[in-house]
Design an enzyme around this catalytic site. Structure first.
Site, PDB file in Angstrom:
ATOM      1  N   HIS A 287      56.232   8.426 128.787  1.00 36.53           N
ATOM      2  CA  HIS A 287      54.868   8.110 128.350  1.00 36.53           C
ATOM      3  C   HIS A 287      54.352   9.177 127.391  1.00 36.53           C
ATOM      4  O   HIS A 287      54.703  10.351 127.508  1.00 36.53           O
ATOM      5  CB  HIS A 287      53.919   8.039 129.549  1.00 36.53           C
TER       6      HIS A 287
ATOM      7  N   GLU B 297      54.262  -0.200 125.811  1.00 34.21           N
ATOM      8  CA  GLU B 297      52.854  -0.463 126.097  1.00 34.21           C
ATOM      9  C   GLU B 297      52.007   0.108 124.971  1.00 34.21           C
ATOM     10  O   GLU B 297      52.289   1.195 124.464  1.00 34.21           O
ATOM     11  CB  GLU B 297      52.425   0.185 127.427  1.00 34.21           C
TER      12      GLU B 297
END
Length: 318
Positions: free
Chosen positions: A38, A107
């Protein structure tokens, strides 16, 4: 044979803690670990986002048997697939046959940071397919060029290649992605007990390949404390929709979480100190067709959780 894994949550833990937890998980008997990739945590309370490729180097130096997979890397927007090909080859060389490259279509939370347009889901899957092709092309060695619909590679050669190339597992949250995973991947990555994704993966070329499921839960000595922990650190657990891939910032996720109540957490997430409930959850996931089961312990009490699994859960699957 089923393998039980441990989730290294880059959103919630510092890189040095992740390295230490990987070592502890190996010592406790976990077969593998999956580490998230991330740029941002989901919410600000989680507070971390170390660069996964640096952390993997540290893990390689303190573990000897633990298989490591990225869970998952997006090789399409934030980082060009040619760079991921080099990074993964280096990680595989350092881990000496213990690395799996887990990839997915990403994402918006992480991939919007350079100002690129966030593509629609079908386009993201096409980009992922091309990215995997580039990675595999560069892993052949030698000087390579590539002219695709989305990417271009010119005079690129990866000189540091492992003796054994890592498998590529592809994440899926829907039928189209699962079909793509069956075609291009060496394995499937999914969330929860989604037998329907395994079925699509199998008929699309994935039969006899590995299927990895990630299970998010929380152990605490008191079950109410476990619910409180999830509510504090991972309040978005009750949301099971495609919205998660589209939201761009932590602030938006926090606004979404304002609608969550404690009872929503208790209904959506296993929050228990009862080892039988953990074993039953794992068994249901195995019965859905998964042979790699990764357990994501939500919250800061990772060492206690690892010891709980060492003593109460892992022996039942050996």
């Amino acid at each position: 044979m089923v393998k039980i894994g441990y989730k290294l949550s880059s959103e919630l833990h510092s890189p040095l803690d992740l390295v230490r937890y990987a070592k502890h998980a190996e010592d406790a008997g976990f077969d593998f670990a999956s580490i998230s990739d991330h740029y941002h945590p989901w919410i600000n309370k989680q507070g971390q986002s170390p660069f996964v490729w640096c952390t993997l180097g540290g893990i390689s130096q303190v573990t000897e048997k633990l298989i490591i997979t990225t869970g998952v890397t997006c090789p399409t927007v934030r980082i060009h697939p040619a760079i991921i090909a080099q990074a993964a080859a280096t990680a595989a060389e350092m881990l000496q046959g213990r690395f799996i490259l887990g990839v997915g279509s990403g994402e918006n939370l992480n991939e919007h940071i350079l100002g690129d347009v966030w593509p629609s889901a079908p386009v993201r899957i096409e980009m992922l397919e091309e990215a995997v092709d580039i990675i595999q092309t560069l892993w052949k060695g030698g000087m390579q060029d590539y002219e695709g619909m989305y990417y271009r590679v010119v005079n690129a050669q990866i000189h540091t290649l492992p003796e054994k190339l890592p498998p590529i597992f592809v994440a899926a949250n829907g039928a189209i992605a699962a079909e793509t995973a069956g075609i291009i991947g060496d394995g499937l990555i999914a969330i929860g007990e989604k037998k329907e994704l395994v079925d699509v993966f199998n008929v699309s070329g994935g039969e006899s390949k590995h299927c990895l499921s990630e299970i998010s839960l929380c152990w605490a000595e008191n079950d109410d404390d476990a619910v409180d922990t999830v509510y504090e650190y991972w309040p978005i657990m009750p949301f099971k929709s495609d919205l998660s891939w589209e939201i761009p910032t932590q602030t938006h996720f926090e606004q979404l979480a304002e609608n969550v109540k404690l009872e929503d957490i208790a209904e959506s997430t296993l929050c228990s100190s009862d080892p039988q409930k953990h074993m039953d959850k794992i068994q249901r996931t195995i019965e859905a067709g998964f042979d790699y089961i990764c357990i994501h312990q939500i919250g800061p009490n990772q060492d206690e959780f690892i010891e709980f699994y060492r003593e109460e859960v892992l022996p039942e699957f050996r």
